[in-house]
Design an enzyme around this catalytic site. Structure first.
Site: not given
Length: 456
Positions: A80, A158, A182
């Protein structure tokens, strides 16, 4: 076979690599090619072609000499875009950090998995500054949920790109962060496994924060076994120490308050069908209210949320400067709400949190908790992009179930348990109190096939 490496589990790919059926360089080249040719170029924000091939060549040489670093040697992983990668700016999904100074070293957990032989393949897209459970990003595009068969649906956030990258078969595993859901939300929406560890289980050095009192890490992958392998390597273990437990010995609490409020019929049906399968496998369930859930919602209504307060403290200078105009206006709007949270209110939340964590831990004892990861399946993307009020409402509902675990510092694993509306995946969230990760992972290993419906 070469176009399937990213769609394999870690166990499948490790077997091929360790037995030298395939070479890490060939695997890496195939994964890089698949990413470059994929129709959705918003999944990755950067691809580390040169670095990945160097790491793959080193892995290949180790294997040739009989010096494998272990079961993960030669396997690609995506990160990420808030994990520091040496030599590049950590953008955290934002344009305002695109020209930031490049990181001088990798995040500690990136280094840990490199030491296990894993290949850093690229950075995945995300909600800006990790501040949304939907995964929408106006700067770098929004990855489309690979499970959607018609109009585009959100990937969840996210860790949006991480979930989409694994679900699309581009990589076998991607690392995410989880402050309010997330990891578990994109896992549920995309029909894959997502493991959120207890906060503090792994070092956070080199990880761009959202709310330090809530931030945690975890992998998105194809199986619980994959998560166990990644967990061990991130803690410096050469061999995983978690084994499958006895499903018939499990005692699981299903909350009767909050988590089913407004849930879609298809989500409830998929969850309850999985519960029936687990019951036939010998697991025992108790349905009861968890009063802390209602108190958490009341605290948020009265004082605001921890994540908003801490995000505002982190970004307050950015919000009053010219950078605010370059940010997603929805992120700006939500973050500025933190200015309204008083210091007494913030302290009251922290004090209540400590009390509620202790109360719920005593209430549960040795039992686990289960409920749907999200009360609905992944919604359509276009309406959420067009309507800010709808965005706020759906974001709140999307985060509701998972954020309870963050507040209580639980660990959790989301496992696919069926489908709901439009044939979209539903996640079954199994959780345990803080620092009971081994107990949770052992239980998830023993029940995964049953939860999925592969149990006969």
């Amino acid at each position: 076979m070469s176009d399937m490496f990213g769609a394999m589990s870690l166990a499948q790919l490790s077997t091929l690599i360790q037995n030298r059926v395939v070479d890490p360089v060939a695997v890496t080249e195939s994964v890089l090619e698949a990413i470059g040719n994929h129709h959705d170029q918003s999944i990755f924000t950067a691809v580390f072609g040169d670095r990945a091939l160097r790491e793959a060549a080193a892995s290949s040489e180790r294997l040739r000499q009989g010096r494998s670093l272990g079961i993960l040697d030669g396997i690609p992983i995506a990160w990420k875009d808030l994990f520091d990668i040496a030599g590049r700016a950590t953008r955290a999904g934002s344009k305002v950090l695109a020209d930031a100074a490049p990181a001088d070293k990798d995040a500690t957990v990136v280094t840990a998995l490199q030491r296990a032989g894993m290949i850093a393949i690229g950075s995945t897209n995300m909600s800006e500054f990790a501040f949304s459970g939907l995964g929408i990003n106006p700067h770098y595009g929004t990855p489309s949920n690979p499970a959607a068969k018609g109009a585009p649906r959100i990937p969840g956030g996210s860790s949006s790109g991480a979930g989409a990258a694994v679900a699309a078969g581009l990589v076998p595993v991607a690392m995410g962060t989880d402050t309010g859901g997330s990891v578990r939300i994109p896992a549920a929406f995309n029909g894959i496994v997502g493991y959120k560890a207890t906060r503090g289980r792994y070092p956070m050095d080199g990880v761009f924060p959202l709310a330090r009192s809530l931030d945690s890490l975890g992998p998105l992958c194809r199986s619980v076994q994959d998560a166990v392998w990644i967990d061990a390597a991130m803690r410096g273990l050469s061999v995983p120490q978690v084994a499958a437990g006895d499903a018939s010995a499990l005692e699981i609490v299903i909350p009767t308050n909050v988590v089913f409020d407004g849930a879609e019929a298809g989500v409830i049906d998929a969850f309850e069908t999985a519960v029936e399968r687990l019951t036939r496998a010998g697991a025992s369930f108790a349905r009861m209210a968890i009063p802390a859930f209602d108190e958490i919602l009341a605290l948020m209504a009265k004082h605001g949320t921890l994540v908003t307060a801490e995000a505002f403290a982190l970004h307050r200078e950015r919000l009053v400067g010219p950078e605010a105009a370059e940010m997603d206006h929805r992120v700006v709007m939500r973050t500025r709400l933190g200015e309204k949270i008083s210091m007494p209110g913030y302290v009251a939340i922290l004090e209540a949190r400590d009390r509620l964590v202790n109360e719920v831990t005593r209430l549960l004892g040795d039992r686990l908790v289960a409920f749907p990861s999200v009360a609905h399946v992944a919604p359509l993307l276009a309406p959420l992009e067009a309507d800010d009020d709808l965005f706020v409402a759906v974001n709140g509902k999307t985060l509701r179930n998972t954020m309870l675990g963050n507040f209580l510092n639980w660990c959790g694993v989301s496992v696919p348990c069926g489908t709901g509306e439009a044939g979209m995946p539903v996640g079954f969230l199994l959780s345990a109190p803080a620092r009971k990760d081994e107990t949770l992972l052992s239980a998830a290993l023993s029940t995964e096939a049953v939860i999925r419906g592969d149990f006969v």
